[in-house]
Scaffold this active site. Structure first.
Site, mmCIF file in Angstrom:
data_model
loop_
_atom_site.group_PDB
_atom_site.id
_atom_site.type_symbol
_atom_site.label_atom_id
_atom_site.label_comp_id
_atom_site.label_asym_id
_atom_site.label_seq_id
_atom_site.Cartn_x
_atom_site.Cartn_y
_atom_site.Cartn_z
ATOM 1 N N HIS A 1 3.678 9.360 6.719
ATOM 2 C CA HIS A 1 2.942 8.291 6.039
ATOM 3 C C HIS A 1 3.565 7.861 4.718
ATOM 4 O O HIS A 1 2.921 7.143 3.958
ATOM 5 C CB HIS A 1 1.502 8.736 5.757
ATOM 6 C CG HIS A 1 0.606 8.732 6.951
ATOM 7 N ND1 HIS A 1 -0.037 7.607 7.406
ATOM 8 C CD2 HIS A 1 0.241 9.734 7.786
ATOM 9 C CE1 HIS A 1 -0.763 7.904 8.466
ATOM 10 N NE2 HIS A 1 -0.614 9.189 8.725
ATOM 11 N N LYS B 1 -7.353 -0.207 -4.388
ATOM 12 C CA LYS B 1 -6.545 0.829 -3.746
ATOM 13 C C LYS B 1 -6.238 1.892 -4.789
ATOM 14 O O LYS B 1 -6.539 1.703 -5.974
ATOM 15 C CB LYS B 1 -5.256 0.250 -3.163
ATOM 16 C CG LYS B 1 -4.430 -0.559 -4.157
ATOM 17 C CD LYS B 1 -3.204 -1.174 -3.486
ATOM 18 C CE LYS B 1 -3.585 -2.365 -2.633
ATOM 19 N NZ LYS B 1 -3.229 -2.215 -1.243
ATOM 20 N N ARG B 2 -5.655 2.981 -4.349
ATOM 21 C CA ARG B 2 -5.249 4.039 -5.271
ATOM 22 C C ARG B 2 -4.373 3.457 -6.378
ATOM 23 O O ARG B 2 -3.516 2.610 -6.116
ATOM 24 C CB ARG B 2 -4.499 5.111 -4.482
ATOM 25 C CG ARG B 2 -4.055 6.317 -5.244
ATOM 26 C CD ARG B 2 -3.693 7.435 -4.264
ATOM 27 N NE ARG B 2 -2.825 6.975 -3.194
ATOM 28 C CZ ARG B 2 -1.495 7.109 -3.200
ATOM 29 N NH1 ARG B 2 -0.893 7.669 -4.227
ATOM 30 N NH2 ARG B 2 -0.772 6.689 -2.166
ATOM 31 N N LYS C 1 2.194 0.533 -6.223
ATOM 32 C CA LYS C 1 1.239 -0.468 -5.743
ATOM 33 C C LYS C 1 1.095 -1.643 -6.722
ATOM 34 O O LYS C 1 0.505 -2.657 -6.409
ATOM 35 C CB LYS C 1 -0.114 0.193 -5.477
ATOM 36 C CG LYS C 1 -0.056 1.204 -4.324
ATOM 37 C CD LYS C 1 -1.397 1.877 -4.107
ATOM 38 C CE LYS C 1 -1.326 2.941 -3.016
ATOM 39 N NZ LYS C 1 -1.170 2.383 -1.659
ATOM 40 N N THR D 1 -3.884 -0.158 4.780
ATOM 41 C CA THR D 1 -4.970 -0.509 5.704
ATOM 42 C C THR D 1 -5.989 -1.425 5.033
ATOM 43 O O THR D 1 -6.716 -2.139 5.709
ATOM 44 C CB THR D 1 -5.690 0.749 6.236
ATOM 45 O OG1 THR D 1 -6.093 1.571 5.135
ATOM 46 C CG2 THR D 1 -4.784 1.542 7.166
ATOM 47 N N LYS E 1 -8.335 -4.687 6.506
ATOM 48 C CA LYS E 1 -9.782 -4.877 6.333
ATOM 49 C C LYS E 1 -10.080 -6.239 5.734
ATOM 50 O O LYS E 1 -11.006 -6.945 6.187
ATOM 51 C CB LYS E 1 -10.349 -3.761 5.447
ATOM 52 C CG LYS E 1 -10.242 -2.375 6.060
ATOM 53 C CD LYS E 1 -10.455 -1.275 5.020
ATOM 54 C CE LYS E 1 -10.062 0.082 5.582
ATOM 55 N NZ LYS E 1 -9.996 1.136 4.562
#
Length: 833
Positions: free
Chosen positions: A376, A567-568, A573, A675, A679
């Site tokens: 992952h 998100k984290r 990111k 993911t 969504k």
């Protein structure tokens, strides 16, 4: 008194003839009253919503349990092949609403509660999130086991029952403060403790060799410090198909509750020391591993999961087949969710060699034909590495087996590439250096028959980069399985109004075949349908406003562009890039550059790992910028920035229906899949993103015109590294200069001088791996295209419909079908409803 099992000669009463529990309104009401009044001992004077929630949950759990038993019996009769999904995380969120939907009783239960004067939404909100995960990895595992049950595949999930889940996040003076998430404080009505299936787990000690009666050298692992792993089972229902699979979570306990001699001698603390030490193993999700104690605890967690789960499976096998393992690989497979459970490779070898006395070759053949590994991450530092010294101390027998696996493997490498010492060193399971380390990802690759990435780009980069040597040796092992999300939770349950519109328009088949959403495309020119779509989206935004207004005291403009990044918190990111754009918009307002302006509400949420200093500084920056912008009357409703605290599954269920724009802006080549992007897309949000992870496939599905692309590609990022010059980029971009000047002048930290110097220096560094400055101009230009599209409501609505209509690929039903068809080869087990 310990649990004992009934002897075969003892009579066992039959429970298979019990009448099925009813699911009409009166059945639900009667059972609810019985549980509330008799089991919980409450009456109408009790004002606690918790007991009402618990009583209703018992009603639903009973109906799950009868289907659970039928599923077990059907699988046993068919003696079918089974798969086991081993994951350190299962981010389940709330269970009640999902269980009602999958049982098909949500309308009936809602009416029953209404008749009793109760609000079903209040009961659903009373349930704590089962936060047994950190982010996408754990939520993916939860979606996967939902899809396995919906596809009626005999798959059991194995994980750990952490007493404290992912921490609760509060914001104090703009900074993240972590508080314990004791999600089990009031117990868990959905689980069943199965003491009869507990397993003994070994740590420490040493190994001894002896010759058995066949003259074969055998190894015993002795003088160990043992703990018990006790399983707690949770029912996982498929969507209205009668199938209920199992999620089994292990809790660590002591072999003895306390030392009676120590207790009688007056040393009360020491008398329960063993109990406390054992239970610490499953106390906290992701203990801080910055010190040796934390590292040891994490390794103990991983071994507990692997050993207990494998012993569980082998115990069932031996109970039915004796010590004949000739057909074991044909009937069982283990999917390792990331590198964390990779120690299962060595543990299965230990169990087969030492406990069941198989030969090395037979044990290795079974292991390599039952283990499958999902990777992952593209970040080398995220791959598990454990020091050999720690391994020898905690798991001496496992270390011996890993050494043997490595020796045999390196002989294979040497035969393939004679004399290539550099390659042998690169591929060794043991990393040399000042201190030797075990490369756990390599153990997973060597011991598996399949290695998959989770998006097309990710899988390609694994083969070309991180695992290139292994790909050259075993190209047939490597494959891709693009992630997905379950449409039951992430559209039907969390956005019922949109789900109702879709079902009314194209039927309800999309709930189990998401590709049918493609039918929505023919309605993009239907003005009446588009009007209703727009109204549903606006209503979802208003719900989000009401939810956040109550929580944060912030009022947002429903007609503004809702620009969401949840998100984290991590540098790759690039929440920081988002903030730079917000500061740019703020600067434009302050300069009066507001012609043809688009009002925007930027919502950012996520947790930073407690020891991740830079990520926590980014949270502080977001909140400081938010404070300045939201309190400036000159800005008003033109721009809002809100940090959403304590981001979790139940929060995302409210957030994703209300998003207009989905921010998926990671540095290209760093996000394995994502993911959240799926969504948002499924709920009609448009994506602004780089060519990273599953963004690439989302763009392929919706087309270039319905995706806002920006930024360097993965190849361009790599080519830039040797000559990256952020200072030159800043000097050539006036907008960026003004943004950096506002940061460096302390405009957002006037009373906290120097607070963000480290953040500023990191992105201005020519060694910044996330190349944030390099993508700024492209990001701003893409955001201008977003604004132009949003100003045309008809165009935006059509783009929203197209995004939802083309999200069919991103259902975990598709992902799991691919796992099964290509890797697991399970036969669906149909259960009588």
């Amino acid at each position: 008194m310990p649990h004992r099992r009934l002897k075969k000669s003892e009579p066992v009463f039959s429970i298979t003839t019990l009448p099925d529990l009813g699911i009409d309104i009166k059945d639900i009401e009667d059972d609810f009253k019985r549980y509330y009044g008799h089991r919980l001992g409450r009456d109408e004077n009790c004002r606690s919503v918790h007991y009402v929630y618990e009583a209703l949950s018992m009603v639903i759990r009973d109906r799950l349990t009868e289907r659970w038993k039928k599923t077990y019996i059907a699988c046993k009769k068919q003696d079918c092949k089974k798969a086991y999904y081993l994951s350190m995380e299962f981010l389940m969120g709330r269970t009640l609403s999902n269980a009602m939907l999958n049982l098909g009783v949500d309308d009936v239960v809602s009416q029953a509660m209404y008749d009793l004067g109760l609000d079903i939404e209040e009961l659903i909100d009373a349930e704590p999130d089962a936060g047994l995960g950190n982010g996408g990895l754990g939520r993916l595992a939860a979606c996967f086991i939902d899809s396995c049950a919906t596809l009626q595949l005999p798959v059991t999930g194995y994980g750990l029952r952490y007493e404290y889940g992912m921490f609760s996040q509060t914001i104090v003076n703009g900074e993240q403060v972590e508080e314990p998430d004791h999600w089990l404080r009031n117990g868990n009505v959905w689980e069943i403790e199965r003491l009869e299936y507990k397993q003994r787990i070994k740590f420490g000690g040493h190994t001894e060799r002896h010759i058995d009666k066949e003259g074969i050298t055998r190894v015993s692992w002795v003088d160990t410090h043992d703990i018990l792993a006790v399983p707690f089972d949770t029912a996982i229902p498929g969507y209205q198909n009668g199938t209920v699979n199992t999620l089994r979570l292990w809790k660590a306990t002591a072999t003895e509750e306390f030392d009676l001699q120590e207790f009688n001698a007056g040393d009360y603390a020491e008398s329960v020391a063993a109990k406390n030490t054992a239970e610490n193993i499953t106390m906290v999700l992701y203990p801080n591993d910055a010190n040796e104690n934390g590292k040891a605890l994490r390794l103990q967690q991983q071994y507990l999961l692997a050993s207990a789960s494998l012993q569980d499976v082998l115990e069932v096998w031996v109970g039915r087949h004796g010590n004949d393992f000739s057909n074991f690989a044909a009937k069982n497979c283990f999917q390792l969710n990331d590198t964390h459970p990779s120690i299962a490779v060595a543990e299965l070898m230990r169990l087969l060699l030492d406990n069941h006395e198989l030969s090395w070759d037979d044990a290795w053949t079974i292991t390599r034909n039952t283990m499958a590994y999902t990777n992952h991450t593209l970040l080398p530092e995220a791959l598990e590495r454990w020091s050999v010294d720690l391994f020898k101390q905690l798991l001496p027998r496992l270390m011996e087996i890993i050494f043997e696996i490595n020796a045999r493997f390196l002989a294979e490498v040497s035969a393939h590439w004679p004399g290539d010492k550099a390659r042998i060193a690169r591929m060794s399971l043991i990393e040399e250096g000042d201190q030797q380390h075990v490369r756990m990802a390599y153990l997973a690759i060597v011991g598996s028959y399949s290695v998959n990435g989770v998006a097309e780009l990710h899988s390609k980069l694994l083969q070309q980069g991180l695992f290139h040597d292994f790909y050259q040796l075993w190209p047939e092992k490597f494959n891709n399985k693009t992630n997905g999300v379950t449409p039951r939770r992430w559209l039907a349950a969390c956005n019922p109004e949109l789900a109702e519109l879709i079902t009314e328009t194209i039927g309800d088949g999309w709930l189990t075949d998401l590709s049918l959403l493609k039918k929505l495309e023919i309605y993009v020119d239907d003005k009446a349908f588009c009007k209703r779509w727009y109204e549903v989206q606006q209503a979802a935004k208003q719900k989000l406003i009401d939810y956040k207004k109550q929580e944060l005291g912030v009022d947002l403009n429903v007609n503004a562009l809702f620009d969401v990044q949840v998100k984290r918190i991590h540098e790759y990111k690039r929440q920081l890039l988002n903030v730079l754009h917000v500061i740019h918009l703020y600067d434009r307002i302050k300069r009066g550059d507001t012609a043809n302006w688009t009002d925007r509400c930027v919502l950012i949420g996520g947790k930073a790992a407690p020891g991740y200093h830079m990520a926590k500084k980014i949270i502080k920056l977001i909140n400081n910028v938010s404070h300045v912008i939201n309190h400036d009357p000159e800005v008003g409703n033109k721009l809002k920035l809100v940090f959403l605290p304590n981001y979790r599954v139940s929060a995302m269920e409210k957030i994703c229906p209300g998003a207009d724009l989905s921010e998926q802006i990671s540095t290209a080549g760093k996000e394995a899949s994502g993911t959240g992007n799926m969504k948002f897309m499924m709920n009609g949000a448009l994506t602004i993103g780089t060519l990273d992870g599953a963004n690439i496939e989302i763009r392929e599905e919706v087309g270039d015109d319905n995706f806002f692309l920006f930024g360097l590609t993965e190849d361009q990022v790599e080519n830039l590294r040797d000559h990256y010059n952020p200072a030159a980029i800043i000097s050539q971009d006036e907008d960026l200069q003004r943004v950096i000047n506002l940061l460096e002048s302390g405009h957002f930290n006037q009373f906290e001088p120097g607070l963000f110097d480290g953040v500023i220096d990191s992105m201005k560094s020519p060694h910044d791996p996330w190349v944030t400055i390099a993508d700024f101009r492209s990001f701003v230009d893409a955001q201008k295209r977003v604004e132009a599209a949003f100003q045309d409501k008809d165009r935006w609505t059509k783009m929203s419909i197209i995004n939802c209509a083309n999200s069919g690929k991103f259902s975990t039903d598709r992902t799991i079908a691919e796992y099964n068809n290509e890797l697991w080869k399970l036969t669906p087990v149909h259960v009588a409803k």
